[in-house]
Design a protein around this motif. Structure first.
Motif, mmCIF file in Angstrom:
data_model
loop_
_atom_site.group_PDB
_atom_site.id
_atom_site.type_symbol
_atom_site.label_atom_id
_atom_site.label_comp_id
_atom_site.label_asym_id
_atom_site.label_seq_id
_atom_site.Cartn_x
_atom_site.Cartn_y
_atom_site.Cartn_z
ATOM 1 N N ILE A 1 56.745 -11.158 10.912
ATOM 2 C CA ILE A 1 55.976 -12.363 10.572
ATOM 3 C C ILE A 1 55.316 -12.212 9.203
ATOM 4 O O ILE A 1 55.296 -13.154 8.405
ATOM 5 C CB ILE A 1 54.953 -12.686 11.679
ATOM 6 N N VAL A 2 54.799 -11.035 8.901
ATOM 7 C CA VAL A 2 54.193 -10.807 7.580
ATOM 8 C C VAL A 2 55.245 -10.957 6.477
ATOM 9 O O VAL A 2 55.007 -11.627 5.460
ATOM 10 C CB VAL A 2 53.505 -9.422 7.525
ATOM 11 N N ILE A 3 56.417 -10.351 6.666
ATOM 12 C CA ILE A 3 57.490 -10.478 5.675
ATOM 13 C C ILE A 3 57.914 -11.939 5.540
ATOM 14 O O ILE A 3 58.158 -12.426 4.435
ATOM 15 C CB ILE A 3 58.686 -9.581 6.041
ATOM 16 N N PHE A 4 57.991 -12.654 6.669
ATOM 17 C CA PHE A 4 58.358 -14.068 6.631
ATOM 18 C C PHE A 4 57.359 -14.873 5.815
ATOM 19 O O PHE A 4 57.748 -15.696 4.978
ATOM 20 C CB PHE A 4 58.450 -14.623 8.054
ATOM 21 N N LEU A 5 56.076 -14.647 6.047
ATOM 22 C CA LEU A 5 55.058 -15.402 5.303
ATOM 23 C C LEU A 5 55.119 -15.079 3.812
ATOM 24 O O LEU A 5 55.011 -15.986 2.971
ATOM 25 C CB LEU A 5 53.673 -15.116 5.874
ATOM 26 N N SER B 1 58.247 -16.773 2.434
ATOM 27 C CA SER B 1 58.155 -18.225 2.354
ATOM 28 C C SER B 1 57.228 -18.688 1.237
ATOM 29 O O SER B 1 57.439 -19.756 0.665
ATOM 30 C CB SER B 1 57.701 -18.807 3.695
ATOM 31 N N PHE B 2 56.215 -17.894 0.907
ATOM 32 C CA PHE B 2 55.296 -18.307 -0.155
ATOM 33 C C PHE B 2 55.742 -17.867 -1.543
ATOM 34 O O PHE B 2 55.252 -18.384 -2.530
ATOM 35 C CB PHE B 2 53.882 -17.812 0.139
ATOM 36 N N LEU C 1 63.597 -9.800 0.217
ATOM 37 C CA LEU C 1 62.705 -9.956 1.371
ATOM 38 C C LEU C 1 63.427 -10.633 2.533
ATOM 39 O O LEU C 1 63.232 -10.266 3.686
ATOM 40 C CB LEU C 1 61.476 -10.781 0.991
ATOM 41 N N HIS C 2 64.262 -11.608 2.202
ATOM 42 C CA HIS C 2 64.996 -12.311 3.243
ATOM 43 C C HIS C 2 65.962 -11.362 3.963
ATOM 44 O O HIS C 2 66.098 -11.405 5.197
ATOM 45 C CB HIS C 2 65.750 -13.484 2.628
ATOM 46 N N MET C 3 66.610 -10.497 3.228
ATOM 47 C CA MET C 3 67.518 -9.525 3.843
ATOM 48 C C MET C 3 66.738 -8.511 4.683
ATOM 49 O O MET C 3 67.181 -8.119 5.768
ATOM 50 C CB MET C 3 68.352 -8.812 2.772
ATOM 51 N N ARG D 1 66.155 -23.675 4.415
ATOM 52 C CA ARG D 1 65.909 -25.023 3.908
ATOM 53 C C ARG D 1 65.024 -24.999 2.667
ATOM 54 O O ARG D 1 65.175 -25.839 1.778
ATOM 55 C CB ARG D 1 65.301 -25.900 4.992
ATOM 56 N N GLN D 2 64.112 -24.031 2.608
ATOM 57 C CA GLN D 2 63.271 -23.903 1.416
ATOM 58 C C GLN D 2 64.130 -23.531 0.203
ATOM 59 O O GLN D 2 63.911 -24.032 -0.890
ATOM 60 C CB GLN D 2 62.204 -22.848 1.669
ATOM 61 N N LYS D 3 65.108 -22.671 0.421
ATOM 62 C CA LYS D 3 65.997 -22.268 -0.664
ATOM 63 C C LYS D 3 66.822 -23.456 -1.168
ATOM 64 O O LYS D 3 67.125 -23.556 -2.362
ATOM 65 C CB LYS D 3 66.940 -21.163 -0.194
#
Length: 122
Positions: A19-23, A26-27, A35-37, A86-88
């Protein structure tokens, strides 16, 4: 694989890190390919530890609730991935953020309420 089921700490650590990596990913926006990988690696770790705990949770005669928790966890991972993809693509992510928060709340509630969960009030 008893080290995965003797305590829930390994599973909790993997999803907190995810969750920390996701946040962070995403920001930071589109510059977060590494980070996505890394996040995808943590998805796999969360799923592996979750499967191990799900198998252990069937001993508590609450297989259906643990199944709902497992399904909720998969949906949380799906929403995290949808937000980043979707953000990408510069598409709207509002609905997926809302679904992410909803599924995360449900999964955390079940995870802490079920017998294998942590009791913070004791």
């Amino acid at each position: 694989m008893s080290f995965l089921t003797s305590q829930t700490h390994v599973h909790i650590t993997t999803w907190v890190v995810a969750i920390v990596i996701f946040l962070i990913a995403s920001f930071t926006g589109n510059k977060s390919k590494g980070l996505h990988m890394t996040l995808r690696l943590f998805y796999i770790l969360v799923i592996i530890t979750g499967i191990a705990l799900f198998n252990e949770g069937r001993n508590y005669s609450m297989g259906m609730l643990y199944g709902f928790k497992f399904l909720g966890g998969i949906l949380v991972i799906g929403m995290m991935e949808m937000v980043l993809v979707r953000q990408k693509k510069n598409k709207s992510t509002v609905m997926f953020w809302i679904l992410f928060a909803l599924f995360l709340f449900i999964t955390l509630f079940l995870g802490f309420k079920l017998p294998m969960g942590q009791d913070f009030l004791a």
